[in-house]
Write an enzyme that holds these catalytic residues in place. Structure first.
Site, PDB file in Angstrom:
ATOM      1  N   GLY A 121       0.834  -1.194   0.000  1.00 10.23           N
ATOM      2  CA  GLY A 121       0.000   0.000   0.000  1.00 10.23           C
ATOM      3  C   GLY A 121       0.872   1.249   0.000  1.00 10.23           C
ATOM      4  O   GLY A 121       1.450   1.586  -1.024  1.00 10.23           O
ATOM      5  N   SER A 153       6.678  -4.212  -2.154  1.00  5.77           N
ATOM      6  CA  SER A 153       6.198  -2.882  -2.497  1.00  5.77           C
ATOM      7  C   SER A 153       6.361  -1.977  -1.274  1.00  5.77           C
ATOM      8  O   SER A 153       7.464  -1.849  -0.752  1.00  5.77           O
ATOM      9  CB  SER A 153       4.757  -2.975  -2.988  1.00  5.77           C
ATOM     10  N   TRP A 154       5.291  -1.330  -0.794  1.00 12.76           N
ATOM     11  CA  TRP A 154       5.407  -0.563   0.445  1.00 12.76           C
ATOM     12  C   TRP A 154       5.892  -1.436   1.590  1.00 12.76           C
ATOM     13  O   TRP A 154       6.593  -0.962   2.493  1.00 12.76           O
ATOM     14  CB  TRP A 154       4.071   0.088   0.800  1.00 12.76           C
ATOM     15  N   ASP A 176       8.266  -4.846 -13.782  1.00 15.48           N
ATOM     16  CA  ASP A 176       7.472  -4.202 -12.739  1.00 15.48           C
ATOM     17  C   ASP A 176       7.282  -2.738 -13.123  1.00 15.48           C
ATOM     18  O   ASP A 176       8.240  -1.974 -13.194  1.00 15.48           O
ATOM     19  CB  ASP A 176       8.198  -4.323 -11.397  1.00 15.48           C
ATOM     20  N   HIS A 180       4.633  -6.548 -11.172  1.00 18.46           N
ATOM     21  CA  HIS A 180       4.727  -6.128  -9.776  1.00 18.46           C
ATOM     22  C   HIS A 180       4.070  -7.088  -8.794  1.00 18.46           C
ATOM     23  O   HIS A 180       4.555  -7.260  -7.678  1.00 18.46           O
ATOM     24  CB  HIS A 180       4.081  -4.742  -9.625  1.00 18.46           C
TER      25      HIS A 180
END
Length: 315
Positions: A45, A112-113, A266, A294
């Site tokens: 996120g 990711s985050w 990605d 991704h």
């Protein structure tokens, strides 16, 4: 025999909520082997929340699997709140959870985050991190945000045009500011369509091959509000990272073993960030997946992640 895909679905053996102050209560759960080696899953996120599929990256006979929803995300309360919601707050929350569960140290697993938060936590508490598996690297640099809001149009002009079409034409030069105005409007008739447009854009660009089911998952009303509102909040504040960013403090974790898994194609978090991280982290190896974007659930990514977790069993 090496394993090549996700483990079967399992239920948690324990779950609860953890008050962390500022009015926030975090949902957490444990699954797998209560006496096993601890691993912490850090969701993306920010604001996406964790789910049942995330337990399946880990052999439940070996790992004590800990998942939690970060402030404002998933099943944590209050939902979609950005009050006292910063990276340092989340790092403190992880420490509170570790202490509450009586875990001396753990393997960090984040994409990711989740990779940003894992690095932030490790740099603050290196003695609590045994190793890390990071995927789809996001370092929170201005160039990465510029790519998300503008550069993606080079590869996904259709998705980018749809993303901007939700905004008045005179505001499209600065989509982050414009979306913040809409996402934080108290009227659901305003903030909900904006959240759907934001989350749909991200979902559309997350896989190498179009995946309508994945995009639909991003579009659930409750999920999109938390994801879009909290992401916009973090993006507007530069991810609440320290001066010099994450790469400026890599000496603190140079000794920690790590594996970086990155989809070659990605488009949400382009490969250059994984490359830069690998060259700043002596303890890490970089694994490029040649046929992936991704999403952690793309076949090549998920198989490589499971393999990496298996390789970490003896650390």
């Amino acid at each position: 025999m090496p394993r090549h895909d996700l483990f079967p679905d399992i239920a948690p053996y324990e779950s609860g909520t953890l008050p962390v102050g500022d009015g926030h209560e975090l949902y957490w759960e444990q699954a797998g082997n209560p006496a096993g080696r601890p691993v912490l899953f850090l969701h993306g996120g920010p604001g996406a929340g964790s789910g049942a599929v995330h337990r399946r990256f880990f052999d439940p006979t070996h790992w004590r699997i800990v998942l939690f929803d970060q402030r404002g995300a998933g099943r944590s309360r209050p939902h979609a709140s950005v009050v006292a919601n910063t990276t340092p707050h989340l790092v403190q929350d992880i420490e509170r959870l570790r202490t509450a569960l009586n875990i001396p140290d753990w393997l960090l697993f984040g994409g990711s985050w989740g990779s940003t938060l894992a690095l932030s936590y490790a740099q603050a508490h290196p003695e609590r991190v045994r190793a890390m598996i990071l995927r789809g690297i996001f370092l929170g640099r201005p160039s990465e945000l510029d790519w998300f809001f503008h550069g993606l149009a080079q590869v996904f002009p259709d998705a980018h045009a749809a993303f901007l079409s939700h905004l008045p034409e005179h505001e499209r030069h600065d989509p982050l500011t414009a979306y913040c105005r809409l996402l934080f409007d108290p009227d659901p008739a305003i903030h909900l369509p904006a959240a759907r447009a934001w989350s749909g854009y991200e979902g559309t660009c997350s896989t190498l091959i179009p995946a309508p089911a994945a995009v639909a998952g991003f579009a659930r009303d409750r999920a999109v509000i938390g994801l879009a509102r909290i992401e916009a909040h973090y993006f507007r504040h530069g991810l609440f990272l320290p001066p010099g960013g994450l790469l400026g403090h890599m000496e603190r974790i140079a000794h920690i073993p790590g594996i970086i898994v990155q989809g070659r194609y990605d488009m949400i978090c382009p490969c250059t960030s994984a490359w830069d991280l690998a060259h700043a982290w002596p303890g890490a190896t970089l694994s490029l997946v040649p046929d992936a974007g991704h999403s952690a659930l793309e076949p090549g990514i998920r198989r490589r992640l499971v393999t990496c977790v298996e390789e970490m069993r003896t650390l």
